[in-house]
Design an enzyme around this catalytic site. Sequence first.
Site, short mmCIF file in Angstrom:
data_model
loop_
_atom_site.label_atom_id
_atom_site.label_comp_id
_atom_site.label_asym_id
_atom_site.label_seq_id
_atom_site.Cartn_x
_atom_site.Cartn_y
_atom_site.Cartn_z
N ARG A 16 0.84 -1.18 0.00
CA ARG A 16 0.00 0.00 0.00
C ARG A 16 0.88 1.24 0.00
NH1 ARG A 16 -1.58 -4.06 2.58
NH2 ARG A 16 0.11 -3.76 4.06
N ASP A 265 7.75 -3.83 9.67
CA ASP A 265 6.33 -3.51 9.74
C ASP A 265 5.73 -3.73 11.13
OD1 ASP A 265 6.42 -6.29 9.57
OD2 ASP A 265 5.29 -6.40 7.69
#
Length: 516
Positions: A16, A265
């Site tokens: 994304r 992440d």
Amino acid sequence: MTQGYVAIDLGAESGRVIVGTLAQQNGAQQNGAQDHGSKNGEVRGKVSLEEVHRFTHEMIQLPTGLHWNMTNLWLDICQGLKKAARWANQQSNVQLVSVGVDTWGVDWALVSRSGDLMGLPHAYRDPRNPVACQQVVERLGIDTIYQTTGIQQLPFNTLYSLYAQWTHDRETVQGAEQLLFIPDLLHFWLSGNRVVEATVASTSQMVDCHSGNWSSELLEPLGIPTHILGPISAPGTQVGRLRSELVKETGLPAELMVVAPASHDTASAIAAVPADPDSSWCYLSSGTWSLLGAELTEPCVSAEAQAAMFTNELGVEGRIRFLKNIAGLWLVQQCRHDLQQRGEEFSYAQLTQQASEANTFRTLLNPDHESFLLPGDMLAKIRHYAHQTDQPEPRTPGETIRCCLESLALAYRQTLGKLEKVLQQNFTHLHIVGGGGQNGLLNQMTADATGKTVHVGPFEATATGNTLVQALALGHLDSLDQLRAVVAKSFEPETYHPATSDPWQEAYTRYLELVD
């Protein structure tokens, strides 16, 4: 103007590009280091996210093994940057100030002195890694490895994948200028400057968890050249300005700063846990992997922590992410992929609905069983596991997904129990962040199985953390606590309370027999 931060968030299945904005409220200052709190500590900023580009990416099988397709990945990132610039230009009050990348951990690339990529990076699920893992453990000893790094023993850690490459192609490794983890490589391509960020480096099982530096004690006996390991930088490091070529290609501002956020992440996601600092809380980052743990100020490498296979990874402001990796929604993703290959198209919501209608506790799995690690044929693997353990084989997609979700909830219960025992602490609140939190059925199962109050959100925790660590790096926030207060004010969590525990206790007894 409202500051905008471009967060490039790459998971193991999709990516994304998101623009995060930090809006000022109640007359907060607009210039310089902004005032996000009043004298009484009130948080004045709210973060919001605008997804401008989403794409899928996957590992590719080549004659040399399982790799990441960095060319396609980069093209999608550039497409997302163009869309981010276009979106910001359409707003009347948004000024893009920085960009940062977070990705999954452990995977890496080699670059030459000229900066050329020396081959496509191998993916962590490459089958050569378990063999290398066994060889390294035999040479160094599992106790030495854990006491030095504090990292959970997993066959795909960088220590083993790098050793696999070293044994297969010493000339390339020896001739490389530097090893860069995947987000480091992308920051290099964005800025032209090389930085190795600490949170992703800490996943490698090559960093001394006590000093935060590379461990020569582990690497030198293996013969792995250490000249390829550059200095490690803290999350929030300003890497450099966006390359002029990208400014022209994307339309982004020339003064845009490339910032290494918490580049792993999970580290970004945990930074965005909207926990009350005075409460007794632990976290679960839910996605392809589930990572369950607590935040510490010092690493814990006790014999109990090693036996329970907890890991000590770095977080923001020197915090330790004391956690354990669990297979996560990988099982569900792979089942859906297999169904698609058979021509049966289901959304995740449809599969969850079918699971909610299936019989309870019909079949249980050990989500971390070695047979489920590699991609492909997950439906068949689950049926085989059920047969081997004298359980009914799942007959429908709903039964299959239900057994995956129930088994995950039971794995969470087991891991949480170990966490409390190792740390000698009772946690009353479990915060679930990440995309997996959108599965309400699994959330309720988790509350029921663990007996804890479960708070869910934000779903886009990784992008939120990425965004706000960039803001922290640029002086627009003052601390991690303030960052979390902004998150708490920006998102309304969903809360799940545990229901009756008797059926879960019976299932847990069965589950422990399977795991043992």
